[in-house]
Structure formats: structure tokens, C-alpha cells
Design an enzyme around this catalytic site. Sequence first.
Site, mmCIF file in Angstrom:
data_model
loop_
_atom_site.group_PDB
_atom_site.id
_atom_site.type_symbol
_atom_site.label_atom_id
_atom_site.label_comp_id
_atom_site.label_asym_id
_atom_site.label_seq_id
_atom_site.Cartn_x
_atom_site.Cartn_y
_atom_site.Cartn_z
ATOM 1 N N ASP A 204 0.854 -1.147 -0.105
ATOM 2 C CA ASP A 204 0.102 -0.009 -0.012
ATOM 3 C C ASP A 204 0.814 1.153 -0.005
ATOM 4 O OD1 ASP A 204 0.794 -0.675 2.639
ATOM 5 O OD2 ASP A 204 -0.587 0.788 3.510
ATOM 6 N N GLU A 205 0.080 2.195 -0.168
ATOM 7 C CA GLU A 205 0.854 3.697 -0.179
ATOM 8 C C GLU A 205 2.137 3.829 -0.450
ATOM 9 O OE1 GLU A 205 -1.924 5.825 3.246
ATOM 10 O OE2 GLU A 205 -0.421 4.318 4.081
#
Length: 537
Positions: free
Chosen positions: A333-334
Site C-alpha cells: 500500500d501507499e
Amino acid sequence: MLKWIITAVCFGSIFVDSFWVVKPGPKYPPTKGEVWPKPQYETKENTFYTFNPSHFKVKILDQTCDILTNAIERYSYIVKSKIGGRNRNIKIRSHRKHNELHRGMLSELDITLSAPCEEYPYLDMDESYNLTVSATSKLYSSSIWGVLRGLETFAQLFYLSDDRNEIRINTTQISDFPRYKHRGLLLDTSRHYITISNILKTLDAMTMNKMNVFHWHIVDDQSFPYQSEIFPELSEKGAYDSSMVYTKEDIERIVQYARERGIRVIPEFDVPGHTVSWGNSHPSLLTECYEGEEVIGMGPMDPTKNTTYKLLRDLFQEVQTWFPDKYFHVGGDEVQLDCWKSNPELRQYMKRNNLTAADLHTLFMRNVIPLLAENSKPIVWQEVFDEGVTLSKDTLIQVWKYNWISEMISILYSGQKLLFSSTWYLDSITSQWTDFYVFDPRKMVYDVMQNQTLLEGIVGGEACMWGEMVDDRNVLNRVWPRASAVAERLWSAPTYHIISKSSIPIEAYHRIEEHTCRMIRRGIDAQPPSGPGFCVV
Ligand SMILES: *[C@@H]1O[C@H](CO)[C@@H](O)[C@H](O)[C@H]1NC(C)=O
Ligand SMILES: *[C@@H]1O[C@H](CO)[C@@H](O)[C@H](O)[C@H]1NC(C)=O
Ligand SMILES: *[C@@H]1O[C@H](CO)[C@@H](O)[C@H](O)[C@H]1NC(C)=O
Ligand SMILES: *[C@@H]1O[C@H](CO)[C@@H](O)[C@H](O)[C@H]1NC(C)=O
Ligand SMILES: *[C@@H]1O[C@H](CO)[C@@H](O)[C@H](O)[C@H]1NC(C)=O
């Protein structure tokens, strides 16, 4: 009319019935001997049995194993000393007169486990059980995991009589099984270190809520508390403090403790983002982020270096021998694509290979997933799916972002399976248990698609406790009882009539009060669920 106005005001704030009418006493008096999460089928009569520890025994009629005998010991202790609080005044009256409601003493619980115990809990384990409460009560399951769930239910049925003189249990029949297979709690131990004792308490609380996956977000940007044997420098330089590490023995202890309670422990080593703490000992793993000509810090792992993957392969191999579960969370993620875009070497690499920064993330995940052991299955955050990485069909995609309904639908239509978390972030401190309780991933997808088959791909969900604002002192009450709302949504039958907070049945408010007091009596400092009240502990 008056009542209607008070109810309407009540929706606005859960703390104030009305600003002009206040009644003395607790807002929602707790129930007596009601189970949380609610069993699938339950019939309760208004006749009861009394409980006297010295006239009660548990019999094992069929298969047994260490998990079962240890569980019987735990629950015998709970039933003998944790019902109704310490300052009770139990009178053991073996010759108490029977009346039409009192059916005599509870003398026995017979446990029939009809198949041999399995060693570790797993995604497709059977957790169903049947329980009948009478003088000789009976618990049936064909799985040790079902027996564990049934023992928890049995313990929750006891309550203290109004005069606090006796422990009672009503005549009851229960037939129960979970609605979703994966009912998890994510705990982040990187932003703040959480001690082993609080992790074990978290597992105890999960048991009380029939949650079955401890998703251990063990490392992140801020600290690296996992103490590797092959790469000890990772925690030597990456942990907050030398005392704030998880050793192999700590992990074994947690995994065993969880196993005995039918809880899987799934580690997450989030890559390639959220890895700055790895760089304290292995700076070459990371990407230098530039502003113009100047290096301004370290960003995600460098996806172009073979050494990155070599370290990950060796580390993951070790992690997978310490954590027996087949699933392994690799994050994804991210990722700060801007850092990759700013780095001159990576810019050259992208140009040479005609790749965008998002392609680099895809490339990274494509290289990392095969590093897992052969029988291992990945869990990833939704970005990995969104960026089009080809994933095996048994990969679980964890949905956490906004627009979760359309995200779930596209995942399901692509034939992939998912876990839902978007609306279950416990770090949102303004959210009450009722805010979590109204979301049901299958209902949300069904309302839009009207396709029952599609829903099978939703295998469960997780409440997420990110660690920025919680440490050892507040983690338990930040999580409980709000995560209990998620636990009930994932275990109990669908409640299609709950369309907003105002349609939550009042029964649940009373029942979660009892459940909160029960958790407190059993050592979990849960916070008050819905306003004024008290627990006798
Ligand atoms: C349990 O039994 C008591 C005592 O007879 C009765 O008052 C109560 O309503 C019963 N509870 C349920 C849920 O039936
Ligand atoms: C529980 O009872 C139901 C209904 O009698 C039966 O269909 C089911 O197989 C039983 N389950 C177990 C685990 O004994
Ligand atoms: C990295 O691995 C690839 C594929 O195995 C190989 O072709 C390449 O030469 C390696 N690069 C370095 C710098 O070792
Ligand atoms: C580079 O990639 C883009 C998009 O994938 C493609 O349209 C383009 O033809 C590629 N250019 C070269 C020189 O390969
Ligand atoms: C429902 O979903 C399944 C699984 O994706 C699909 O095969 C089926 O065609 C869908 N049914 C309808 C009526 O859209």
C-alpha cells in the site's frame, strides 16, 4: 409524541437522551447471560439451572487433545470465578427448593468432539457447534475449533441472580456457525511497541468475540521490532529500543497462545513502501528521494536491485518458519511513487525500460510474491490489485480505501477474493461501535449487484488498529468493545434491516453492555460502549 421526540434526539448523540429529560441509572442496563456475537440459532426458555462449582463436572465423551483439556481448564476457572464479579455473595444451597422456573442444578457438561483435533487453525476450518443447556448439558462439534467456540458461548450464558446469591443459566438450545471465515483484528506494533502481555490480552479478547485472525502489522516506517536471526541488525538498528523487540521465543509464545484459542496469526511485512526503518541497517534497500539535486530522505525499497529481493527472500523464509499460517501479508500500500520519480538512477531505469513509476510498483510486487514459500498464499492491500498485478486466485485482497463498494465489485468480478476493512478503522476515535456495526460487506455488494454467487468471494474482514495514537496504556480500551461490533457483524446472521444507526435493535445496546462488563471481569479494560452505566467487577 413525547417518546418520539426523545427517541429522535437520541439519534443525534448517543450520550444524551435529551437535554431536558434525564433518568437516573444506567442508560442501557446490561442483559443477563446473553451471548456476543449473537448465535445463528438460539432458543432460550425462562427456566433456569443453578450452578455450584463443587457439583459440576465436564466430561469428554469422544476425541480429545491438549487444546481441549487446556480450554476446559480455562473455562472452568472463568465460570467458577468470573461470573458477576467478585463482590457476589454466592450461597451454595444444594437442597434449594425447586419451583416451576428453577429446574435444579447444572451438574454436567458433556463434550462430544467427533473428529481428531487439528494442529493449527486455518482459513477453511470448521467452527460450527451445537449446544444444549439442561441439567446434563451437551456440546457437539466435529472440529476442535467448533468446541472452542461452543465453550465460549457456554461461559457467556451464565449470569448472577438479581439478589447476587446464585449463578444461573437458562435452559437453552444453540446451533451456531460463523457467517464469514476470516474475522480479523489488525494490530500495528511499529508506531508504538505493544508488550507481549497486551498482545496476549488482545488474543483473549478476540476469543471472547470469536475473532479468528490476528493480523500482526509488525514492522513499518517508524520501527522494526521483529528480531530476525539471520538479519539481527534490522532490529538492532531499526527497533525503537533494544527492549522493544519480538524475539523468536516471543513469537512462538504468541502463535501457540493463539492456536489454543483457534486464532491464526498472520504476519505482515509491508513492502515496498512503509519500510524506512529497514534502512537504518540496510540503506541500500531503499530509494534516495531527491528535491532537485539534493537528497532529502529515503523512500520505498529500490525495485531495480537484485539485492533487495535476495534479502526479502531470505527474511520471508525465516518468517514463514516462525509463523505456521499459510497466509502471509506482503502489504503493497501507499507507495511513494514521487520518490521513485525523483531519483536519477530510477528515472534512467524507467526511461530505458519504458516504464512508469506505477509500473515499477507492479514490477516489484510481481517479483516479490514468488519469493514466498511454495505452499504460501499472499494477502495484499488493494493497490496491488488496482495496479493490475496478476494475482493467483487464492490471493486475498484487502479493501481499505474509499469507494469500497465499487472496489469490491471489480475485485469480485475479476474472480478474486477479498477482505473488507474500509469502514472498520479503530483509529477513527469519533466512531462508536454503532458506526462499525452498520456495515456489512456482503450486504453492500448485494444491494448494488443482487448477485448471491458473487458474494462468496468476500471471505471476511478485519478491524484495524493502527498504532500512531495507541500504546500499551490505551490499546485495549481503544479496541474493545468497538471491535466487538465488527466481530458480531462477521459472525452472526445477516441483518438486512439494519440500514443506518437508527435501525440497530435496542437489544444490541443492552447486550454489548453485558459483554463489555464480561470482558472487564475477564481482564480486558474495555471502555463504556454507549454512555452512562456501570459494571460490577
Ligand atoms: C431466563 O430465565 C429467567 C428466570 O426464569 C427469566 O426471567 C428470563 O427471562 C430468561 N431469559 C431469557 C432470555 O429467556
Ligand atoms: C447441529 O444441529 C443441526 C440441527 O440438528 C445439525 O444439522 C448439525 O449437523 C449439527 N451440527 C453439529 C456440529 O453437531
Ligand atoms: C540481476 O538478476 C538478473 C536476473 O537474474 C540478472 O540478469 C542481472 O545480471 C542481475 N543484476 C545484477 C546487477 O546482479
Ligand atoms: C512504451 O510504453 C507505452 C505504454 O505501454 C507504449 O505505448 C509505447 O509504444 C512504448 N514505447 C516504446 C518505445 O516501446
Ligand atoms: C453472478 O456472479 C457470478 C460470479 O461472478 C457470475 O458468474 C454470474 O454470471 C453472475 N450472475 C448474474 C445474473 O449476473
